[in-house]
Write a protein that holds these residues in place. Structure first.
Motif, PDB file in Angstrom:
ATOM      1  N   SER A   1       6.083  29.386   6.634  1.00  0.00           N
ATOM      2  CA  SER A   1       6.776  29.723   5.395  1.00  0.00           C
ATOM      3  C   SER A   1       7.348  28.442   4.790  1.00  0.00           C
ATOM      4  N   LYS A   2       7.632  28.482   3.480  1.00  0.00           N
ATOM      5  CA  LYS A   2       8.257  27.321   2.836  1.00  0.00           C
ATOM      6  C   LYS A   2       9.596  26.969   3.491  1.00  0.00           C
ATOM      7  N   PRO A   3      10.463  27.953   3.765  1.00  0.00           N
ATOM      8  CA  PRO A   3      11.727  27.588   4.415  1.00  0.00           C
ATOM      9  C   PRO A   3      11.530  26.906   5.772  1.00  0.00           C
ATOM     10  N   LEU A   4      10.492  27.318   6.500  1.00  0.00           N
ATOM     11  CA  LEU A   4      10.246  26.674   7.792  1.00  0.00           C
ATOM     12  C   LEU A   4       9.802  25.227   7.594  1.00  0.00           C
ATOM     13  N   VAL A   5       8.971  24.972   6.604  1.00  0.00           N
ATOM     14  CA  VAL A   5       8.564  23.587   6.322  1.00  0.00           C
ATOM     15  C   VAL A   5       9.802  22.761   5.983  1.00  0.00           C
ATOM     16  N   TYR A   6      10.694  23.336   5.160  1.00  0.00           N
ATOM     17  CA  TYR A   6      11.916  22.613   4.800  1.00  0.00           C
ATOM     18  C   TYR A   6      12.855  22.418   5.995  1.00  0.00           C
ATOM     19  N   HIS A   7      12.667  23.186   7.047  1.00  0.00           N
ATOM     20  CA  HIS A   7      13.430  22.954   8.283  1.00  0.00           C
ATOM     21  C   HIS A   7      13.009  21.630   8.916  1.00  0.00           C
ATOM     22  N   TYR A   8      11.734  21.294   8.742  1.00  0.00           N
ATOM     23  CA  TYR A   8      11.190  20.085   9.361  1.00  0.00           C
ATOM     24  C   TYR A   8      11.200  18.872   8.444  1.00  0.00           C
ATOM     25  N   VAL A   9      11.136  19.072   7.142  1.00  0.00           N
ATOM     26  CA  VAL A   9      11.152  17.958   6.188  1.00  0.00           C
ATOM     27  C   VAL A   9      12.147  18.256   5.073  1.00  0.00           C
ATOM     28  N   ALA A  10      12.834  17.240   4.614  1.00  0.00           N
ATOM     29  CA  ALA A  10      13.867  17.430   3.590  1.00  0.00           C
ATOM     30  C   ALA A  10      13.274  17.623   2.199  1.00  0.00           C
ATOM     31  N   SER A  11      12.155  16.942   1.919  1.00  0.00           N
ATOM     32  CA  SER A  11      11.558  17.025   0.589  1.00  0.00           C
ATOM     33  C   SER A  11      10.115  16.539   0.659  1.00  0.00           C
ATOM     34  N   LYS A  12       9.380  16.797  -0.401  1.00  0.00           N
ATOM     35  CA  LYS A  12       7.994  16.327  -0.487  1.00  0.00           C
ATOM     36  C   LYS A  12       7.972  14.794  -0.501  1.00  0.00           C
ATOM     37  N   GLU A  13       8.936  14.200  -1.165  1.00  0.00           N
ATOM     38  CA  GLU A  13       9.010  12.731  -1.205  1.00  0.00           C
ATOM     39  C   GLU A  13       9.247  12.162   0.192  1.00  0.00           C
ATOM     40  N   ASP A  14      10.162  12.750   0.943  1.00  0.00           N
ATOM     41  CA  ASP A  14      10.400  12.286   2.310  1.00  0.00           C
ATOM     42  C   ASP A  14       9.159  12.457   3.171  1.00  0.00           C
ATOM     43  N   LEU A  15       8.409  13.515   2.914  1.00  0.00           N
ATOM     44  CA  LEU A  15       7.169  13.750   3.638  1.00  0.00           C
ATOM     45  C   LEU A  15       6.159  12.647   3.336  1.00  0.00           C
ATOM     46  N   LEU A  16       6.044  12.270   2.076  1.00  0.00           N
ATOM     47  CA  LEU A  16       5.138  11.186   1.692  1.00  0.00           C
ATOM     48  C   LEU A  16       5.550   9.871   2.372  1.00  0.00           C
ATOM     49  N   VAL A  17       6.829   9.588   2.393  1.00  0.00           N
ATOM     50  CA  VAL A  17       7.326   8.366   3.046  1.00  0.00           C
ATOM     51  C   VAL A  17       6.981   8.383   4.533  1.00  0.00           C
ATOM     52  N   ALA A  18       7.122   9.535   5.182  1.00  0.00           N
ATOM     53  CA  ALA A  18       6.797   9.644   6.610  1.00  0.00           C
ATOM     54  C   ALA A  18       5.308   9.430   6.851  1.00  0.00           C
ATOM     55  N   ILE A  19       4.473   9.957   5.958  1.00  0.00           N
ATOM     56  CA  ILE A  19       3.026   9.772   6.090  1.00  0.00           C
ATOM     57  C   ILE A  19       2.674   8.290   5.947  1.00  0.00           C
ATOM     58  N   ILE A  20       3.254   7.636   4.970  1.00  0.00           N
ATOM     59  CA  ILE A  20       3.001   6.195   4.777  1.00  0.00           C
ATOM     60  C   ILE A  20       3.482   5.401   5.993  1.00  0.00           C
ATOM     61  N   ALA A  21       4.655   5.747   6.505  1.00  0.00           N
ATOM     62  CA  ALA A  21       5.182   5.058   7.696  1.00  0.00           C
ATOM     63  C   ALA A  21       4.242   5.236   8.890  1.00  0.00           C
ATOM     64  N   ASP A  22       3.684   6.442   9.053  1.00  0.00           N
ATOM     65  CA  ASP A  22       2.723   6.676  10.132  1.00  0.00           C
ATOM     66  C   ASP A  22       1.515   5.765   9.980  1.00  0.00           C
ATOM     67  N   HIS A  23       0.986   5.650   8.774  1.00  0.00           N
ATOM     68  CA  HIS A  23      -0.183   4.804   8.532  1.00  0.00           C
ATOM     69  C   HIS A  23       0.138   3.334   8.777  1.00  0.00           C
ATOM     70  N   ILE A  24       1.282   2.897   8.355  1.00  0.00           N
ATOM     71  CA  ILE A  24       1.668   1.498   8.589  1.00  0.00           C
ATOM     72  C   ILE A  24       1.819   1.233  10.090  1.00  0.00           C
ATOM     73  N   GLU A  25       2.417   2.178  10.799  1.00  0.00           N
ATOM     74  CA  GLU A  25       2.582   2.030  12.243  1.00  0.00           C
ATOM     75  C   GLU A  25       1.228   1.957  12.937  1.00  0.00           C
ATOM     76  N   ASP A  26       0.265   2.756  12.471  1.00  0.00           N
ATOM     77  CA  ASP A  26      -1.081   2.736  13.056  1.00  0.00           C
ATOM     78  C   ASP A  26      -1.775   1.396  12.833  1.00  0.00           C
ATOM     79  N   LEU A  27      -1.459   0.743  11.724  1.00  0.00           N
ATOM     80  CA  LEU A  27      -2.082  -0.564  11.456  1.00  0.00           C
ATOM     81  C   LEU A  27      -1.528  -1.604  12.391  1.00  0.00           C
TER      82      LEU A  27
END
Length: 70
Positions: A44-70
């Motif tokens: 559910s949307k509320p469950l996703v928001y339990h794990y991430v604060a916002s779509k922007e924060d999610l994008l930042v986390a994805i970018i951080a994961d990619h940078i860490e992998d490099l």
């Protein structure tokens, strides 16, 4: 006293990041909603928001994961 995190908290976060990264690549960031991400994760949307604060924060986390992998 705050509740402790569930044992699978990090797994759920990773699942959300992976689904979001795929949707962002397919549809673009602007056209992807938290609802789209929730449906892709069978959550559910509320469950996703339990794990991430916002779509922007999610994008930042994805970018951080990619940078860490490099």
């Amino acid at each position: 006293m705050p509740r402790p995190r569930a044992a699978d908290f990090e797994d759920k976060c990773r699942q959300i990041r992976q689904a979001a990264a795929l949707l962002f690549a397919q549809k673009g960031y602007d056209r992807t909603s938290i609802g789209d991400i929730a449906r892709a994760c069978a959550m559910s949307k509320p469950l996703v928001y339990h794990y991430v604060a916002s779509k922007e924060d999610l994008l930042v986390a994805i970018i951080a994961d990619h940078i860490e992998d490099l």
